[in-house]
Structures are given as structure tokens and as C-alpha cells.
Design a protein around this motif. Sequence first.
Motif, mmCIF file in Angstrom:
data_model
loop_
_atom_site.group_PDB
_atom_site.id
_atom_site.type_symbol
_atom_site.label_atom_id
_atom_site.label_comp_id
_atom_site.label_asym_id
_atom_site.label_seq_id
_atom_site.Cartn_x
_atom_site.Cartn_y
_atom_site.Cartn_z
ATOM 1 N N LEU A 1 -0.787 46.278 -17.390
ATOM 2 C CA LEU A 1 -1.114 45.234 -16.418
ATOM 3 C C LEU A 1 0.119 44.916 -15.579
ATOM 4 C CD1 LEU A 1 -3.151 42.837 -18.735
ATOM 5 C CD2 LEU A 1 -4.024 44.596 -17.198
ATOM 6 N N GLU A 2 -0.006 45.057 -14.269
ATOM 7 C CA GLU A 2 1.108 44.786 -13.377
ATOM 8 C C GLU A 2 1.198 43.300 -13.053
ATOM 9 O OE1 GLU A 2 0.833 47.144 -9.928
ATOM 10 O OE2 GLU A 2 0.787 49.076 -10.986
ATOM 11 N N ASN A 3 2.424 42.817 -12.935
ATOM 12 C CA ASN A 3 2.641 41.415 -12.580
ATOM 13 C C ASN A 3 2.072 41.137 -11.193
ATOM 14 O OD1 ASN A 3 3.572 38.802 -12.839
ATOM 15 N ND2 ASN A 3 5.521 39.290 -11.841
ATOM 16 N N GLN A 4 1.216 40.117 -11.104
ATOM 17 C CA GLN A 4 0.545 39.719 -9.865
ATOM 18 C C GLN A 4 -0.339 40.820 -9.298
ATOM 19 O OE1 GLN A 4 3.483 38.252 -7.134
ATOM 20 N NE2 GLN A 4 3.843 36.389 -8.311
ATOM 21 N N GLY A 5 -0.741 41.763 -10.168
ATOM 22 C CA GLY A 5 -1.645 42.815 -9.739
ATOM 23 C C GLY A 5 -3.085 42.336 -9.729
ATOM 24 N N ALA A 6 -3.996 43.225 -9.348
ATOM 25 C CA ALA A 6 -5.430 42.882 -9.316
ATOM 26 C C ALA A 6 -5.935 42.612 -10.724
ATOM 27 C CB ALA A 6 -6.215 44.025 -8.686
ATOM 28 N N TYR A 7 -6.870 41.666 -10.823
ATOM 29 C CA TYR A 7 -7.457 41.314 -12.123
ATOM 30 C C TYR A 7 -8.852 41.928 -12.232
ATOM 31 C CZ TYR A 7 -9.569 38.594 -15.846
ATOM 32 O OH TYR A 7 -10.212 38.214 -16.993
ATOM 33 N N PHE A 8 -9.016 42.775 -13.197
ATOM 34 C CA PHE A 8 -10.315 43.393 -13.453
ATOM 35 C C PHE A 8 -10.750 43.003 -14.856
ATOM 36 C CE2 PHE A 8 -8.225 46.209 -10.391
ATOM 37 C CZ PHE A 8 -9.181 46.233 -9.385
ATOM 38 N N ALA A 9 -11.782 42.186 -14.930
ATOM 39 C CA ALA A 9 -12.231 41.693 -16.243
ATOM 40 C C ALA A 9 -12.626 42.839 -17.161
ATOM 41 C CB ALA A 9 -13.406 40.731 -16.051
ATOM 42 N N GLU A 10 -13.207 43.894 -16.598
ATOM 43 C CA GLU A 10 -13.652 45.017 -17.434
ATOM 44 C C GLU A 10 -12.465 45.678 -18.130
ATOM 45 O OE1 GLU A 10 -16.602 47.248 -19.171
ATOM 46 O OE2 GLU A 10 -16.815 45.554 -17.810
ATOM 47 N N THR A 11 -11.312 45.768 -17.429
ATOM 48 C CA THR A 11 -10.119 46.367 -18.031
ATOM 49 C C THR A 11 -9.645 45.543 -19.213
ATOM 50 O OG1 THR A 11 -9.462 47.276 -15.896
ATOM 51 C CG2 THR A 11 -7.749 47.077 -17.567
ATOM 52 N N ILE A 12 -9.584 44.215 -19.033
ATOM 53 C CA ILE A 12 -9.154 43.332 -20.127
ATOM 54 C C ILE A 12 -10.134 43.426 -21.293
ATOM 55 C CG2 ILE A 12 -8.600 40.960 -20.755
ATOM 56 C CD1 ILE A 12 -6.679 42.226 -18.731
ATOM 57 N N GLU A 13 -11.442 43.408 -20.983
ATOM 58 C CA GLU A 13 -12.446 43.436 -22.048
ATOM 59 C C GLU A 13 -12.375 44.739 -22.838
ATOM 60 O OE1 GLU A 13 -17.145 42.363 -22.653
ATOM 61 O OE2 GLU A 13 -16.492 43.217 -20.753
ATOM 62 N N THR A 14 -12.136 45.864 -22.152
ATOM 63 C CA THR A 14 -12.028 47.143 -22.855
ATOM 64 C C THR A 14 -10.846 47.134 -23.818
ATOM 65 O OG1 THR A 14 -13.046 48.336 -21.016
ATOM 66 C CG2 THR A 14 -11.720 49.622 -22.550
ATOM 67 N N ALA A 15 -9.696 46.588 -23.368
ATOM 68 C CA ALA A 15 -8.527 46.510 -24.246
ATOM 69 C C ALA A 15 -8.808 45.630 -25.457
ATOM 70 C CB ALA A 15 -7.323 45.977 -23.463
ATOM 71 N N LEU A 16 -9.496 44.502 -25.241
ATOM 72 C CA LEU A 16 -9.849 43.623 -26.366
ATOM 73 C C LEU A 16 -10.831 44.310 -27.308
ATOM 74 C CD1 LEU A 16 -10.214 40.242 -24.450
ATOM 75 C CD2 LEU A 16 -8.361 40.916 -25.978
ATOM 76 N N ASP A 17 -11.791 45.067 -26.743
ATOM 77 C CA ASP A 17 -12.742 45.801 -27.588
ATOM 78 C C ASP A 17 -12.013 46.790 -28.488
ATOM 79 O OD1 ASP A 17 -14.816 44.454 -26.461
ATOM 80 O OD2 ASP A 17 -15.429 46.059 -25.110
ATOM 81 N N LEU A 18 -11.054 47.523 -27.921
ATOM 82 C CA LEU A 18 -10.304 48.501 -28.714
ATOM 83 C C LEU A 18 -9.505 47.811 -29.810
ATOM 84 C CD1 LEU A 18 -9.088 50.901 -25.890
ATOM 85 C CD2 LEU A 18 -10.665 51.467 -27.741
ATOM 86 N N ALA A 19 -8.944 46.645 -29.495
ATOM 87 C CA ALA A 19 -8.189 45.903 -30.516
ATOM 88 C C ALA A 19 -9.103 45.477 -31.663
ATOM 89 C CB ALA A 19 -7.515 44.688 -29.879
ATOM 90 N N ALA A 20 -10.300 44.971 -31.318
ATOM 91 C CA ALA A 20 -11.252 44.571 -32.364
ATOM 92 C C ALA A 20 -11.676 45.776 -33.195
ATOM 93 C CB ALA A 20 -12.472 43.909 -31.726
ATOM 94 N N MET A 21 -11.871 46.917 -32.538
ATOM 95 C CA MET A 21 -12.267 48.128 -33.273
ATOM 96 C C MET A 21 -11.168 48.567 -34.251
ATOM 97 S SD MET A 21 -14.057 50.350 -30.252
ATOM 98 C CE MET A 21 -15.519 49.730 -29.387
ATOM 99 N N ARG A 22 -9.918 48.475 -33.822
ATOM 100 C CA ARG A 22 -8.824 48.836 -34.735
ATOM 101 C C ARG A 22 -8.766 47.873 -35.919
ATOM 102 N NH1 ARG A 22 -6.217 50.490 -29.803
ATOM 103 N NH2 ARG A 22 -5.537 48.373 -29.394
ATOM 104 N N ASP A 23 -9.003 46.577 -35.650
ATOM 105 C CA ASP A 23 -9.033 45.612 -36.760
ATOM 106 C C ASP A 23 -10.124 45.974 -37.770
ATOM 107 O OD1 ASP A 23 -6.984 44.231 -35.557
ATOM 108 O OD2 ASP A 23 -8.279 42.700 -34.666
#
Length: 746
Positions: free
Chosen positions: A92-114
Motif C-alpha cells: 500500500l502506497e502512502n496517499q495512494g488510491a484506496y481499493f476496498a477489494e485489495t484490503i479485503e483480499t489481504a484480510l481474507d488471506l490473513a484469516a485463512m492463515r490463522d
Amino acid sequence: MTVASEVSRSGPYIGNGVTTVFDYEFSVLDQAHIKVIRTQSGVENVLTLGTDYSVSGVGDAGGGSVTMVVAPTLAQTIILLRDVPFTQETDLENQGAYFAETIETALDLAAMRDQQLSERLDRALVMPVSSDGEALQVLLGDIETLLGNIDNIDTVAGISGDVQTVAGVAAAITTNLDAIVHAADNATAAAGSANAAATSATNAGNSATAAATSAGNAAASATAAAATTLTNCSTIAALRAVSKIVSQRAMVYGYYAIGDCRARQYYYDPADTASLDNGGSIIVAADGGRWKLVDNRIWTCKMFGAKEDGTDQATVLGNAVTAAAAANVPLEFDGNFSVSELVISGKSGLHFIGKGGLTGIASSAKDAVIQFINCVDVTINGRLTINGAYNTNYTYGFHAYTNAAAQDVQLYDLTNIIIVGCKTAFGFGNAARPDDDCAAINLRGGYTFGCPQYLKAIGTQTVVQVSGANIMSGRGSGTGAWTTLPAVVVEAQGASVTVTGGMLMANIITSDCAFKVSAITSPFYGTNFCGNITVSNALMEVASAIAFVGTSGLSSPVNGAFTMTGCRFVLTTDTFGGAIQADSAFPGRITVVGNSGWATNPRGQLNILALGNTACTITTDMQSWGLNCLQGYNGVSGGAKRFVLGAGMEARVAVSFTGAGVVQGTSHNVASVVKNGTGDYTISFSSALPNANYVVSATCEGGASGVIAFTKSGSRATGSCGINVYGFAGTPQDPQTVSVSINAPQ
């Protein structure tokens, strides 16, 4: 996407030499995120993607399937594990574009690893929370002691041979006991035999003790053997024939035949002697043993004996739903099942996973293909199809409602449901109980086809949110009476309905309307209570009216609103009575702002008509009514108050011409320019203006001594206007060019 299930492992599946497809019941974002392990004789082998198997269903919330290149044999088992890499690649770049799908995918992967780590810990040796370091050392010491006595353990495991010893000793016990019984008589006859008799009695007693010990050991060994023996059963009928003494665990490979449903494991519960056989999660064997499913992560309808043979499966599916609700286990619809009607009553915490669906086969009037009565907390995801088959016996495809006091219908999260060939796809609420709670209903995605009506929400406390649905209102391939069914796509009868995003195609049926706000008589409010509909950011094509607002003939209604914002819509017919029509007694609000609408052909009917209405407030803007629609106040009639935002002046005529009267470039609404004489011109309009109360702006260039343009006195008309050009000396003069703009109120 979300990770709503804690499942991260499927199996073990025991091979049969035929089956090659094995389901995994967890979500993955990449086919490489599944590890397939084949085990034979205790040796595990990790298989290779692309070489040994392929993966389908990537990205599906309910999982998918793994297809083996070679079918596992009966001696082999297959286990499917989620295997997400322990890396984090989202940058994630500082002050870059915000894409909710990108954040959600990263959170999904974290939950899957847990969940992946949790699955590993479930297989690990874990000390009690209250333990300390010394307890761990004691445990390790015990393990070493067991390893040092492994030969003795093997000896105990072989104790089953004592059963034969007991059988051989039984005759000796009987003989020695007879000697004991007659020993006293023999002692009287011959004193010299007393010692021999005593010795025989002692020996007999020792033999009896040894026999009892051996029998106890044999029984314990038999129980231990039964507890560890896994019996393979081809069908549920075979499971019912298994003896609880011989085995306490069983693997079942089908229901009626091998492979007709998922393989699953059962265990014998010796503490249960009363549970009834439900055909799936609890099986009662011939000897009375209660066998129960081991895996409580996801059950399927076919595990309970549901068939895809066109016969009524309502009873079997009802058993599956009841069992799943009681155990709080998700139920997967793993086939297309026929039902007269599936009625689910008084349940909570239901979770259905759609990989198939229901087809209605009713031969008499039914409320719905599937009904939820007094049910709360219902989740449906995956892809569940409800097919009414254009059967006029059904009122709804899906209906949830209350039928008694102190009951609720709440917390419905319904995702990607497909409904085909039903009069009304979804129904919520009950007209007979207009003030019962029927709230927190969320319809997400999915689509309908061949359903004249998408949604009917009934009741003052009914609240429905529709997000991203693809609504194709029409009569499909229905025939006969189906072709004359009402076609109100979404109706709020006293209810509140919000439609956000998605697509509404009501471009076939030219009668009725896309949205209807109607009233219901409410005992709680003591009057007729109108509903509310809000539509935002939707894409619509409408051949009928956009909305009917209010219910004709009701006295003193209250409440009510229709709001449409941010929508893109096209009107394909000039519907009689207007695009939005309000009943004369409707007391609420009509708000249509911020949309982008147009018509395929010029419209003569009003945009909003509230004929004879002196109560409602109408607010609209010019942006919402574009090409081929009436503009400004010309498109609105009736209502107590009317606000047309942006209804200022607009250019109705624009033209530039030479001193000879020749039009230059592009003009607007100009039929001709005629030069009548020096500095004297008449502009004729292509389309007449509403009246002659317009504003003329004219400028000119060139001329010998400077020129100025005026509106010709007495020339203003709805179809034309005159222009005079004079020099500074006050005499008519031909200019080089004249530019004219005629503006009128919108």
C-alpha cells in the motif's frame, strides 16, 4: 469476499477405485492454496497440482472440488488442506488510491492463515492451561516409560487368545466343582481320601480364578478392539446392520449406492439409547445402536437421503434442516430437488450453502416453494436456485413471515439466490399480521428470470435491503394465465424497501410499474400506513411506469415516500398517465434528483403526475429528465408543493447568420432565417415555444458606422421572432453577422 466459515480441511475420503472428484468445503483464492495428501499404509504422499489433480471453485465462499487424475483405491485415503503461503504481498502506497477489494483480499488471506495454523494446532499435543513446565517433564517421562514397555503392550494386545483358554478351562472347572460337592461324602467313606479332595478343591478354585481373570481380560480386549475397528459400509442400509459390539466406528461411502453422496464417518454413541433416526446425522441400527456423524462442519442434503429423481423430497429435506438447525451445522443443497413445498418453522441459526436448488411440483395451491415461518437468523450463500416452473399454484418462490403473536422474522442474509418462473420471487411479511417485526432482511446479488414481480414487502415493521441484484422482470416462457399476471416489480405495502445498485430490466411488460408504494391498514398506528421505497445507483430500463405511489380509495393515509437518486434509466414507452404517478390521497414525498434519465422517443406524458393531489411534496431536477423528456415545470403536475431544482432559463433557440440571412455553423431549433429587407430578419423555430414570454439576446458585428440589434416590435410569437439591425445614425443597416439566443424558463 469474506471468510465466514472456520473450515480449512476436508476429508479423509476413502477411495473406491472409481470416484475421482472430492469436495473441499472452504474458500481459497488460488488453486495453489490447496494441499492434497494421499495416505496408504500410514505413509503420506503430497500430490502435485496439474500432474495428479486439478482444482475448481476458486473464489467460491462454499468451496469447490478437486478432481484426481487417478481414482484412489480402497487402501488409500485423501485429505484436502488449505495451504496459504506465509507471505504478505500487498503493498500500500502512502496517499495512494484506496481499493476496498485489495484490503479485503489481504484480510481474507490473513484469516485463512490463522485457520491453517489452528488446524495444525488441533492435531498437536497441547498441555492444559493450568500446567507448568514440570508437568511437561512428567508427561515426557511417561511417554519414555511407555516406549520402554512397548513389548508388554504388544503382549496385552495379544490377550485375545485367553478367550480360547477360558473355553478349555470351563470343563475342568465343572469337573473340579463336582469333586468338591462330593468331597464330604467321600471323606466319611474314606478318611484317607480327604487330603486328595482338599487338594482337588484348591486346584479347582485356582482354575476358576484364572478363568474369571481371562474372561475379564478377553472382554476388555474385545471392547478395545471394537473401539478401534473401522467398518467400511457401502450404504446407510449397511450401516444399520453393523453390530455395536463388533465395531464402534464406520465409514459410509454412499446413501443408496456407493458414490451417490459424500463419504462420511460415523461413531457409535453408547450413552444414547433414545434419539430417533433422522436418516442422516443419527442412524439407529438393527441392534438399537445410535450411530452419529463425526464431522459437524458441513452436512449435505444427500447425506440425509435426498434424491434428484423428480419425486417430492420435502420430508427428507425437512429432516435435514431440522437436524442441521439443532446441531448448528451448515447444510449444503448438493443437488436439484423437487418439492411440493418446503416449510421451515420456528428455526434459528440456519445456514444454507447453495450448490443446487429446489423445483416446485405442487398440484394444488401453495404459498411458496420454500417458506420460513417464525424463523430468525437465516443465512444463505453460494448459489441456491428456486424454480417455480411457471406453476400458478405458487404465490411466491421464497416467503418469510410470522403467523402468531410474539414471533419475529429477522436477520436474513441471502446472497446470490436465483429464482425462476415464480409469480413473485421474494415475499416478506404477512398482511394478516401487519405490525409484526420482519426486519434486517438483506438480499445481495442473485437474479430473477420469468418472474413478473421481484419483491413484495408487507407490514409496517418490514424492512428489506436489496443490493446489487439483477432483476429481469418478465413472464419468461409462461403460457396461459401466466401471460396476464400483474407485473409490479417491487412493492412496499406499508414496508420500507431500499434498492441499491444492480440492474432492473422491466423492458418487456408495458403495464403496471417498476415500483409501487402502497398502504396497509395498521392496528398499531390506527390508520392506513403507506410504505417507503428508495432506489439509488441502479441501472434501469422500463417499458411501463417507473412508479405508482399511494393506494386508491383509502381514507386518511399517513407516511409514504418514493425516492430515486443516482440512477441511470431509460424509458422505452410513453406510458399513459406519466412516468411516476401519485394517488390523489397520497400524503408523503416524491423525490427524483441526481439521476441520468432519457427516453427512446419524444414523450408527451408527464414525468411526475399527482392529479388532484393536494397533500404530497414533489421534488425533482432537470438532470434526471434528459433527452426526449418534458422539461422543467412542464413535466410536473399536481401535489401540494413542487420544487424543480435548476429550473432557470435555458436556451430554446440559438443561431448565427450573415447580413444576407445565411445561417452560419450549427443552429438550435431554427427552421429558417429570412431577410425581409435592410437590417430586417425573421427567425422561424423548428419547434414552437410554450409561449411568447421569452428573452431575446442579439449581438452583431460589422457595418459602416457601427450597428446594434433589437427585437422587432410586435414580432414575438411562439413559432417565430423578428430582429432589426440599426446603425448608430438610427437607420436600418445590414451587419456582417448577427448572433441570436432566445431563452425561456425550463
